[in-house]
Design an enzyme around this catalytic site. Structure first.
Site, short mmCIF file in Angstrom:
data_model
loop_
_atom_site.label_atom_id
_atom_site.label_comp_id
_atom_site.label_asym_id
_atom_site.label_seq_id
_atom_site.Cartn_x
_atom_site.Cartn_y
_atom_site.Cartn_z
N ARG A 35 0.82 -1.22 0.00
CA ARG A 35 0.00 0.00 0.00
C ARG A 35 0.86 1.26 0.00
O ARG A 35 0.48 2.27 -0.60
CB ARG A 35 -0.93 0.01 1.22
CG ARG A 35 -2.12 -0.91 1.03
CD ARG A 35 -3.02 -0.88 2.23
NE ARG A 35 -4.32 -1.46 1.91
CZ ARG A 35 -5.30 -1.59 2.80
NH1 ARG A 35 -5.11 -1.18 4.05
NH2 ARG A 35 -6.44 -2.11 2.44
N GLY A 377 -12.06 -4.72 1.20
CA GLY A 377 -13.47 -4.33 1.33
C GLY A 377 -13.88 -3.32 0.26
O GLY A 377 -14.97 -3.42 -0.31
C1 3PG Z 1 -8.56 -1.83 5.37
O1 3PG Z 1 -7.43 -2.30 5.51
O2 3PG Z 1 -9.57 -2.54 5.30
C2 3PG Z 1 -8.68 -0.34 5.20
O3 3PG Z 1 -7.49 0.29 5.51
C3 3PG Z 1 -9.83 0.20 6.00
O4 3PG Z 1 -9.65 -0.10 7.35
P1 3PG Z 1 -10.89 -0.52 8.24
O5 3PG Z 1 -11.42 -1.82 7.70
O6 3PG Z 1 -10.37 -0.62 9.65
O7 3PG Z 1 -11.91 0.60 8.09
#
Ligand code: 3PG
Ligand code: MG
Length: 396
Positions: A35, A377
Site C-alpha cells: 500500500r 473491502g
Molecule cells: C482496510 O485495511 O480494510 C482499510 O485500511 C480500512 O480499514 P478498516 O477496515 O479498519 O476501516
C-alpha cells in the site's frame, strides 16, 4: 475523473489522504508495504512539481486517543527509504502544532501526520473534525482506495471544504480504471474466482457478479457450505449452517442467469488444522467424518484452470485453500498459475483482497497479473455496484 495530473502543484500545500494501514510485526516492522509503494507515484509527483506533500492516514483500529502500536511514526523510516527523501512527522493531525509544522515546510517537503483515528471523530465522519483537517491544505487529494468504502472525515466529509480543489490521486485513479475495465464492457468470457473462508461478507458480491460474469468459480472454506447445500458429506469442514439455504439459492440463480457456477469437485482433507496432519483426498461431497477440507483437489484444479485459460477478463478475490500451510497451498498456487497464463495470452486479470494478494506475492505472481488492487473491502463494494463515499466525494 479529476486527478492531480490536471493541475499545477507548485507551492501548494497538498493534503493527501493515503491508506498506510499496513501490517506491522511486534517489532513494528512492516510485513507488507504494497500500500505504501502504491501511493508513491502521487507523493513523488507532488514533491517533484514543487508542492508540499502533507500525508494523512489511519493505521489499525485504535479505540480513542494515542496508542503506541498504532502510531504512524513506525512507517516513517521505510517511507523515507522508498522515496529516497527526508520525511517529517507531526505528532498530531489537527491543531496549532500541526499547523506550525506545516508552516515550516518548503516546496518539495514531505510531512506525515499522526494517525487520524486517534480521534474518534474520524470514523464518525465528524464535520468539525473534517473542517479542522481542511485547514491544513490548499488542495485535497484522495489516494486511499483501501479506505474509499468508508464515509470518514478524512476520506469523504473533508471534500466539502474543497469544492473546487479536490482531486483523485494516481493510485485511486488507477484502481477505478482497472475496476471499470473489468465491469464495463468486459471482454468475454468473464470469469470471477471467489474464495476465502466464509460466504458471509461475500454474499453481495457473488449476487452482483451473477449479473455480470459468464463463469463463477467458488473455492476456499466457503466451498464446503456449498457442498453441504448440494447434499454432500463434508466431515468436519468449515460450515456456515445459516448460509446453506442461501448457497442453494445462489446455485439456482446462477442457473437461471446462464452463469456457469463451478464448485470444487474434490478436496484435500486433514485430520486436524495443521500442516503435519494426516492428509487424504476425497470428493468434496464425500469427506470422511473427522476430516477437514483445507484445499481444492487436482480434479477441481484442472476443471477451474481450463475455464480460466479460456477467459478474457478475470477477477480474483480469495484463496482456494489454506495456502499459508505448505500442504494446502497447491490449489491457490495452481489457480494463480492459470490466471498468470491467461494474462500472458491477453486476458485482463484483477486481483484484490488481502489474502489473495498475499498469495500472489508468496508465489511470485505479482508481475504476471494485470492489476493488483490495494483494496479488500473497497474492491468488493465496488464490484457489488455500491458507490464508494471516497470516490463520490471527489466526483460530486
Ligand atoms: C482496510 O485495511 O480494510 C482499510 O485500511 C480500512 O480499514 P478498516 O477496515 O479498519 O476501516
Ligand atoms: Mg477492512
Amino acid at each position: 475523473m479529476k486527478n492531480i495530473s490536471d493541475i499545477s502543484l507548485k507551492g501548494k500545500r497538498v493534503l493527501i489522504r493515503v491508506d498506510f494501514n499496513v501490517p506491522l510485526d511486534k517489532h513494528f516492522k512492516i510485513t507488507d508495504d504494497s500500500r505504501i509503494k502504491a501511493a508513491l507515484p502521487t507523493i513523488k509527483k507532488v514533491i517533484t512539481e514543487g508542492g508540499k506533500a502533507i500525508i494523512m492516514s489511519h493505521l489499525g483500529r485504535p479505540k480513542n486517543g494515542f496508542e503506541e502500536k498504532f502510531s504512524l511514526k513506525h512507517i516513517l523510516k521505510h517511507l523515507s527509504n522508498l522515496l529516497k527523501a527526508e520525511v517529517g512527522f507531526s505528532d498530531d493531525c489537527i491543531g496549532e502544532n500541526t499547523l506550525t509544522d506545516i508552516s515550516k515546510m518548503e516546496n518539495g517537503d514531505i510531512l506525515v501526520l499522526e494517525n487520524l483515528r486517534f480521534y474518534s471523530q474520524e470514523k464518525a465522519g465528524d464535520n468539525e473534525f473534517a473542517k479542522k483537517l481542511s485547514k491544513l491544505g490548499d488542495i485535497y487529494v484522495n489516494d486511499a482506495f483501501g479506505t474509499a468504502h468508508r464515509a470518514h472525515a478524512s476520506t469523504s466529509i473533508i471534500a466539502n471544504y474543497f469544492p473546487n480543489n479536490k482531486y483523485f490521486g494516481l493510485l485511486l485513479n488507477n484502481e477505478i480504471n482497472s475496476l471499470e475495465t473489468a465491469l464495463k464492457n468486459p471482454k468475454r468470457p468473464f470469469t470471477a474466482i471467489i474464495g476465502g473462508a466464509k460466504i458471509t461478507g461475500k454474499i453481495d458480491v457473488i449476487t452482483s457478479l451473477l449479473d455480470k460474469v459468464d463463469n463463477l468459480i467458488i473455492g476456499g472454506g466457503m466451498a464446503y457450505t456449498f457442498s453441504k447445500a448440494i447434499g454432500g458429506n463434508i466431515g468436519n469442514s468449515l460450515l456456515e449452517n445459516d448460509k446453506v439455504e442461501l448457497a442453494k439459492s445462489l446455485i439456482t440463480d446462477a442457473k437461471a442467469k446462464g452463469v456457469q457456477l463451478l464448485l470444487p469437485s474434490d478436496s484435500v482433507n486433514a485430520n486436524e488444522f495443521n500442516n503435519n496432519a494426516i492428509i487424504q483426498n476425497s470428493e468434496i461431497t464425500n469427506i470422511p467424518d473427522g476430516f477437514i477440507g483445507l484445499d481444492i483437489g487436482s480434479d477441481s484444479i484442472s476443471r477451474f484452470s481450463k475455464v480460466i485459460l479460456d477467459s478474457k477478463t478475470i477477477i480474483w478475490n480469495g484463496p482456494m485453500g489454506v495456502f499459508e500451510m505448505d500442504n494446502f497451498s497447491n490449489g491457490t498456487k495452481k489457480i494463480g498459475e492459470a490466471v498468470c497464463r491467461a494474462t500472458k495470452n491477453g486476458a485482463f486479470s484483477l486481483v484484490g483482497g488481502g489474502d489473495s494478494v498475499a498469495a500472489v506475492k508468496q508465489f511470485n505472481f505479482a508481475e504476471k497479473v494485470s492489476y493488483i488492487s490495494t483494496g479488500g473491502g473497497a474492491m468488493l463494494e465496488y464490484l457489488e455496484g455500491k458507490k464508494l463515499p471516497g470516490v463520490t466525494a471527489i466526483q460530486d
